[in-house]
Design an enzyme around this catalytic site. Structure first.
Site, PDB file in Angstrom:
ATOM      1  N   ARG A 160       0.867  -1.176   0.000  1.00 33.85           N
ATOM      2  CA  ARG A 160       0.000   0.000   0.000  1.00 33.85           C
ATOM      3  C   ARG A 160       0.908   1.231   0.000  1.00 33.85           C
ATOM      4  NH1 ARG A 160      -2.168  -3.447   4.095  1.00 33.85           N
ATOM      5  NH2 ARG A 160      -4.265  -4.205   3.593  1.00 33.85           N
ATOM      6  N   LYS A 210      -2.011  -2.416   8.036  1.00 35.13           N
ATOM      7  CA  LYS A 210      -3.166  -1.854   8.737  1.00 35.13           C
ATOM      8  C   LYS A 210      -3.312  -2.477  10.112  1.00 35.13           C
ATOM      9  CE  LYS A 210      -6.145  -0.536   4.852  1.00 35.13           C
ATOM     10  NZ  LYS A 210      -7.471  -0.750   4.218  1.00 35.13           N
ATOM     11  N   HIS A 231      -1.869   2.508  -6.073  1.00 39.35           N
ATOM     12  CA  HIS A 231      -2.645   1.303  -5.781  1.00 39.35           C
ATOM     13  C   HIS A 231      -2.758   0.403  -7.008  1.00 39.35           C
ATOM     14  CE1 HIS A 231      -4.632  -0.318  -2.291  1.00 39.35           C
ATOM     15  NE2 HIS A 231      -5.620  -0.780  -3.037  1.00 39.35           N
ATOM     16  N   ARG A 241      -0.109  -2.086  -6.865  1.00 38.65           N
ATOM     17  CA  ARG A 241      -0.443  -3.152  -5.905  1.00 38.65           C
ATOM     18  C   ARG A 241      -1.357  -4.182  -6.584  1.00 38.65           C
ATOM     19  NH1 ARG A 241      -1.206  -4.462  -0.336  1.00 38.65           N
ATOM     20  NH2 ARG A 241      -3.375  -4.737   0.313  1.00 38.65           N
ATOM     21  N   HIS A 293      -4.320  -8.767   3.478  1.00 41.86           N
ATOM     22  CA  HIS A 293      -5.778  -8.722   3.576  1.00 41.86           C
ATOM     23  C   HIS A 293      -6.243  -9.550   4.768  1.00 41.86           C
ATOM     24  CE1 HIS A 293      -6.437  -7.767  -0.982  1.00 41.86           C
ATOM     25  NE2 HIS A 293      -6.179  -6.696  -0.268  1.00 41.86           N
ATOM     26  N   TYR A 310      -9.517 -10.583  -7.452  1.00 51.20           N
ATOM     27  CA  TYR A 310      -8.505 -10.803  -8.481  1.00 51.20           C
ATOM     28  C   TYR A 310      -8.761 -12.065  -9.309  1.00 51.20           C
ATOM     29  CZ  TYR A 310      -5.991  -7.200  -6.018  1.00 51.20           C
ATOM     30  OH  TYR A 310      -5.648  -6.010  -5.422  1.00 51.20           O
TER      31      TYR A 310
END
Length: 309
Positions: free
Chosen positions: A152, A176, A247, A250, A273, A282
């Site tokens: 990210r 995150k 992004h 990514r 994730h 994806y």
């Protein structure tokens, strides 16, 4: 306060503590989950249903109520995701034996497929960089690290020298919710970083900024906006017509791995994730069945004949 109300208060308190301490979620994320739970508890109280006695039918009626209130499909899906999280916790902590949300369906959401670049387009992006400029090697290293590691933009701006284990071929990423993950880094990205480090050693770095990998010409670490502007300018210089951002690189990383045959759960781990469902977007990129193996499928890690000649 009734015994039932005390039980609900205790359950809520324990659940939120679990999200904060065991899942490592940020205060904002915990607050969002609390808001989702309040929707459910308010509905169950109105219907006279004990949260520990909920059936699938009750939850389906709850989902219908959200729709009747004019809540968007996206917000409904988020609230129901929070409800699932709550009941998974209740099963995990022994309050329930069976998860009543297991067969609960979310509203259908229109799928917005992410834009991505092919390997050739990433190469064109890098080749458009003027390496005689002060930021040339830095910018090329930034793009290559994005594409090779799937970071990210916030993870890249905060990347530290102390997070690099280049001899071992890994970097440590602070993602995150304060979660850390180890991500392999390709030889190509390591090479680009070393070229940047040659320039970086000539800089006058500001106190407190010494550990940041990527710096501006004044010796401060880069901001998200600086990187966004750089990527967009290079896309224009490379003649790429797609609307791209950091992004996009990514997404390109994840797509390249999937097309190469990497397992979806491995891609989930590399991207950081929390939910496999986030990664599943994806799967539209390739019709071939997912195969085993991981990093050797990425184009930056594949060795071709003659590479060592």
């Amino acid at each position: 306060m009734s015994d039932r109300e005390k039980t609900i208060v205790e359950l809520t308190k324990h659940y939120l503590r679990y999200l904060k301490l065991e899942r490592g979620y940020s205060p904002n994320t915990v607050e969002a989950y609390k808001h989702d739970l309040e929707w459910l508890l308010g509905y169950l109280e109105q219907e006279g249903v004990d949260p520990l006695s909920v059936k699938l039918e009750d939850l389906e009626h709850f989902a219908a109520m959200l729709s009747d209130h004019g809540i968007s499909a996206k917000s409904q899906a988020r609230i129901l995701s929070g409800v699932r999280s709550f009941y998974r916790y209740l099963v995990l902590d022994g309050y329930l034996d069976v998860d009543p949300t297991e067969l609960l369906e979310s509203p259908h959401l229109p799928q917005h497929l992410p834009e991505y670049l092919s390997t050739e387009e990433v190469d064109a992006l890098e080749n458009s960089i003027d390496l005689t400029s002060n930021e040339g090697h830095r910018n090329r290293a930034i793009i290559e690290v994005f594409f090779s590691c799937g970071l990210r933009v916030s993870e890249l701006t905060n990347l530290k020298l102390s997070d690099l284990f280049l001899t071992q071929g890994f970097i440590r990423v602070n993602g995150k919710g304060g979660k850390q993950r180890l991500v392999p880094i390709s030889e190509r990205a390591i090479h680009e970083l070393e070229l940047w480090f040659d320039d970086r050693r000539q800089m006058n770095i500001k106190p407190g900024e010494e550990d940041y990998v990527f710096l501006n010409r004044r010796g401060h670490h880069l901001t998200r906006t600086m990187i966004l502007i750089m990527v967009k300018r290079q896309a224009e210089a490379a003649g790429i017509k797609k609307t791209i951002s950091p992004h996009t690189l990514r997404h390109s990383f994840a797509t390249a791995l999937l097309k190469g045959g990497a397992d979806l759960r491995i891609i989930q781990e590399l991207l950081g994730h929390a939910d496999l469902g986030t990664t599943e977007i994806y799967t539209h990129m390739d019709d071939e069945s997912l195969r085993q193996e991981i990093l050797l499928h990425h184009p930056r890690n594949i060795k071709h004949e003659g590479d060592n000649d």
